[in-house]
Design a protein around this motif. Structure first.
Motif, PDB file in Angstrom:
ATOM      1  N   ARG A   1      62.923  55.408  33.184  1.00 47.82           N
ATOM      2  CA  ARG A   1      61.461  55.559  33.166  1.00 47.82           C
ATOM      3  C   ARG A   1      60.993  56.297  31.908  1.00 47.82           C
ATOM      4  O   ARG A   1      60.027  55.901  31.261  1.00 47.82           O
ATOM      5  CB  ARG A   1      61.020  56.305  34.423  1.00 47.82           C
ATOM      6  N   ALA A   2      61.700  57.384  31.553  1.00 44.20           N
ATOM      7  CA  ALA A   2      61.332  58.149  30.355  1.00 44.20           C
ATOM      8  C   ALA A   2      61.521  57.301  29.101  1.00 44.20           C
ATOM      9  O   ALA A   2      60.667  57.317  28.200  1.00 44.20           O
ATOM     10  CB  ALA A   2      62.158  59.423  30.267  1.00 44.20           C
ATOM     11  N   ILE A   3      62.597  56.535  29.045  1.00 43.75           N
ATOM     12  CA  ILE A   3      62.849  55.692  27.868  1.00 43.75           C
ATOM     13  C   ILE A   3      61.753  54.644  27.727  1.00 43.75           C
ATOM     14  O   ILE A   3      61.270  54.388  26.618  1.00 43.75           O
ATOM     15  CB  ILE A   3      64.249  55.057  27.951  1.00 43.75           C
ATOM     16  N   ARG A   4      61.326  54.056  28.836  1.00 46.87           N
ATOM     17  CA  ARG A   4      60.212  53.103  28.778  1.00 46.87           C
ATOM     18  C   ARG A   4      58.965  53.776  28.218  1.00 46.87           C
ATOM     19  O   ARG A   4      58.214  53.193  27.434  1.00 46.87           O
ATOM     20  CB  ARG A   4      59.918  52.549  30.166  1.00 46.87           C
ATOM     21  N   HIS A   5      58.737  55.010  28.657  1.00 49.12           N
ATOM     22  CA  HIS A   5      57.574  55.774  28.197  1.00 49.12           C
ATOM     23  C   HIS A   5      57.658  56.029  26.687  1.00 49.12           C
ATOM     24  O   HIS A   5      56.674  55.857  25.963  1.00 49.12           O
ATOM     25  CB  HIS A   5      57.508  57.080  28.985  1.00 49.12           C
ATOM     26  N   TYR A   6      58.825  56.427  26.202  1.00 50.05           N
ATOM     27  CA  TYR A   6      59.005  56.653  24.765  1.00 50.05           C
ATOM     28  C   TYR A   6      58.807  55.351  23.987  1.00 50.05           C
ATOM     29  O   TYR A   6      58.205  55.343  22.915  1.00 50.05           O
ATOM     30  CB  TYR A   6      60.401  57.207  24.459  1.00 50.05           C
ATOM     31  N   ASP A   7      59.311  54.262  24.541  1.00 49.75           N
ATOM     32  CA  ASP A   7      59.157  52.953  23.904  1.00 49.75           C
ATOM     33  C   ASP A   7      57.675  52.579  23.818  1.00 49.75           C
ATOM     34  O   ASP A   7      57.191  52.102  22.790  1.00 49.75           O
ATOM     35  CB  ASP A   7      59.948  51.903  24.688  1.00 49.75           C
ATOM     36  N   LYS A   8      56.947  52.829  24.895  1.00 50.96           N
ATOM     37  CA  LYS A   8      55.512  52.531  24.929  1.00 50.96           C
ATOM     38  C   LYS A   8      54.766  53.293  23.834  1.00 50.96           C
ATOM     39  O   LYS A   8      53.817  52.789  23.234  1.00 50.96           O
ATOM     40  CB  LYS A   8      54.952  52.905  26.303  1.00 50.96           C
TER      41      LYS A   8
ATOM     42  N   MET B   1      70.456  44.836  17.910  1.00 53.94           N
ATOM     43  CA  MET B   1      70.029  45.508  19.126  1.00 53.94           C
ATOM     44  C   MET B   1      70.770  44.863  20.288  1.00 53.94           C
ATOM     45  O   MET B   1      70.579  43.691  20.553  1.00 53.94           O
ATOM     46  CB  MET B   1      68.531  45.380  19.327  1.00 53.94           C
ATOM     47  N   HIS B   2      71.570  45.659  20.931  1.00 51.59           N
ATOM     48  CA  HIS B   2      72.369  45.062  21.962  1.00 51.59           C
ATOM     49  C   HIS B   2      72.564  45.951  23.193  1.00 51.59           C
ATOM     50  O   HIS B   2      73.271  45.577  24.107  1.00 51.59           O
ATOM     51  CB  HIS B   2      73.722  44.661  21.394  1.00 51.59           C
ATOM     52  N   LEU B   3      71.947  47.116  23.221  1.00 53.93           N
ATOM     53  CA  LEU B   3      72.081  47.993  24.387  1.00 53.93           C
ATOM     54  C   LEU B   3      70.930  47.757  25.356  1.00 53.93           C
ATOM     55  O   LEU B   3      69.769  47.717  24.951  1.00 53.93           O
ATOM     56  CB  LEU B   3      72.066  49.464  23.962  1.00 53.93           C
ATOM     57  N   SER B   4      71.273  47.649  26.620  1.00 54.55           N
ATOM     58  CA  SER B   4      70.221  47.550  27.633  1.00 54.55           C
ATOM     59  C   SER B   4      69.610  48.924  27.842  1.00 54.55           C
ATOM     60  O   SER B   4      70.197  49.948  27.459  1.00 54.55           O
ATOM     61  CB  SER B   4      70.804  47.037  28.949  1.00 54.55           C
ATOM     62  N   ILE B   5      68.470  48.967  28.464  1.00 62.24           N
ATOM     63  CA  ILE B   5      67.820  50.247  28.731  1.00 62.24           C
ATOM     64  C   ILE B   5      68.692  51.107  29.653  1.00 62.24           C
ATOM     65  O   ILE B   5      68.743  52.328  29.512  1.00 62.24           O
ATOM     66  CB  ILE B   5      66.392  50.052  29.284  1.00 62.24           C
ATOM     67  N   GLY B   6      69.423  50.475  30.546  1.00 61.97           N
ATOM     68  CA  GLY B   6      70.336  51.203  31.429  1.00 61.97           C
ATOM     69  C   GLY B   6      71.460  51.862  30.658  1.00 61.97           C
ATOM     70  O   GLY B   6      71.858  52.995  30.951  1.00 61.97           O
ATOM     71  N   GLU B   7      71.981  51.154  29.645  1.00 65.77           N
ATOM     72  CA  GLU B   7      73.044  51.725  28.815  1.00 65.77           C
ATOM     73  C   GLU B   7      72.523  52.894  27.988  1.00 65.77           C
ATOM     74  O   GLU B   7      73.200  53.924  27.856  1.00 65.77           O
ATOM     75  CB  GLU B   7      73.622  50.648  27.900  1.00 65.77           C
ATOM     76  N   VAL B   8      71.323  52.757  27.440  1.00 71.62           N
ATOM     77  CA  VAL B   8      70.727  53.864  26.678  1.00 71.62           C
ATOM     78  C   VAL B   8      70.515  55.051  27.604  1.00 71.62           C
ATOM     79  O   VAL B   8      70.799  56.200  27.253  1.00 71.62           O
ATOM     80  CB  VAL B   8      69.406  53.439  26.006  1.00 71.62           C
ATOM     81  N   SER B   9      70.047  54.782  28.805  1.00 76.31           N
ATOM     82  CA  SER B   9      69.823  55.838  29.789  1.00 76.31           C
ATOM     83  C   SER B   9      71.121  56.570  30.114  1.00 76.31           C
ATOM     84  O   SER B   9      71.174  57.803  30.119  1.00 76.31           O
ATOM     85  CB  SER B   9      69.227  55.237  31.066  1.00 76.31           C
ATOM     86  N   GLU B  10      72.165  55.815  30.357  1.00 72.45           N
ATOM     87  CA  GLU B  10      73.456  56.410  30.699  1.00 72.45           C
ATOM     88  C   GLU B  10      74.023  57.230  29.544  1.00 72.45           C
ATOM     89  O   GLU B  10      74.467  58.357  29.737  1.00 72.45           O
ATOM     90  CB  GLU B  10      74.439  55.303  31.080  1.00 72.45           C
ATOM     91  N   ARG B  11      73.972  56.691  28.343  1.00 71.99           N
ATOM     92  CA  ARG B  11      74.535  57.386  27.176  1.00 71.99           C
ATOM     93  C   ARG B  11      73.723  58.616  26.778  1.00 71.99           C
ATOM     94  O   ARG B  11      74.268  59.590  26.278  1.00 71.99           O
ATOM     95  CB  ARG B  11      74.633  56.434  25.989  1.00 71.99           C
ATOM     96  N   SER B  12      72.411  58.549  26.950  1.00 73.37           N
ATOM     97  CA  SER B  12      71.544  59.659  26.532  1.00 73.37           C
ATOM     98  C   SER B  12      71.294  60.658  27.649  1.00 73.37           C
ATOM     99  O   SER B  12      70.788  61.743  27.406  1.00 73.37           O
ATOM    100  CB  SER B  12      70.201  59.127  26.028  1.00 73.37           C
ATOM    101  N   GLU B  13      71.618  60.260  28.889  1.00 72.45           N
ATOM    102  CA  GLU B  13      71.364  61.087  30.069  1.00 72.45           C
ATOM    103  C   GLU B  13      69.869  61.346  30.251  1.00 72.45           C
ATOM    104  O   GLU B  13      69.445  62.436  30.626  1.00 72.45           O
ATOM    105  CB  GLU B  13      72.159  62.394  30.015  1.00 72.45           C
ATOM    106  N   VAL B  14      69.084  60.320  29.961  1.00 73.43           N
ATOM    107  CA  VAL B  14      67.634  60.353  30.118  1.00 73.43           C
ATOM    108  C   VAL B  14      67.266  59.164  31.003  1.00 73.43           C
ATOM    109  O   VAL B  14      67.845  58.089  30.875  1.00 73.43           O
ATOM    110  CB  VAL B  14      66.928  60.274  28.735  1.00 73.43           C
ATOM    111  N   SER B  15      66.295  59.364  31.876  1.00 73.53           N
ATOM    112  CA  SER B  15      65.947  58.311  32.830  1.00 73.53           C
ATOM    113  C   SER B  15      65.395  57.062  32.148  1.00 73.53           C
ATOM    114  O   SER B  15      64.798  57.126  31.067  1.00 73.53           O
ATOM    115  CB  SER B  15      64.921  58.828  33.843  1.00 73.53           C
TER     116      SER B  15
END
Length: 118
Positions: free
Chosen positions: A17-24, A1-15
């Motif tokens: 905040r939404a990624i944190r919600h999915y993680d939760k 695991m090496h991607l920051s949440i910002g990198e996942v956001s940029e690559r997926s084009e999802v905010s």
């Protein structure tokens, strides 16, 4: 695991905040670094995109949580075979809603056409 949440956001084009919600909700997996930041694996980008696709299809996060992992693991034109029944059930519900809305529309059009101007 090496991607920051910002990198996942940029690559997926999802905010973020939404990624944190999915993680939760346990829909994507992250680990916390010693700095407290979330880190994700490359597969998380696909999972986040697929979650967005399922939400766009009308599924709730609760429903998505109940789907097999393969439904979030693929980013192809087709969903995995195990999910066909869920998709068909959801399509039937959408079609019922459309039918009800068409009936309401017809009644409104009928009521408006019967209106007489003073």
């Amino acid at each position: 695991m090496h991607l920051s949440i910002g990198e996942v956001s940029e690559r997926s084009e999802v905010s973020v905040r939404a990624i944190r919600h999915y993680d939760k909700h346990g829909l994507v997996t992250s680990i916390r670094g010693s700095n407290g930041y979330r880190y994700f694996n490359d597969q998380s980008v696909t999972e986040v995109r697929q979650i967005r696709r399922l939400i766009a299809a009308g599924f709730t996060l609760s429903e998505i949580c109940g789907f097999p992992a393969c439904m979030r693991a693929r980013e192809e034109a087709e969903f995995c075979p195990e999910t066909q029944a869920a998709l068909l059930r959801h399509l039937a519900e959408v079609e019922k809603h459309i039918c009800a809305l068409e009936t309401q529309r017809a009644e409104l059009v009928k009521a408006l056409s019967q209106q007489k101007c003073p």
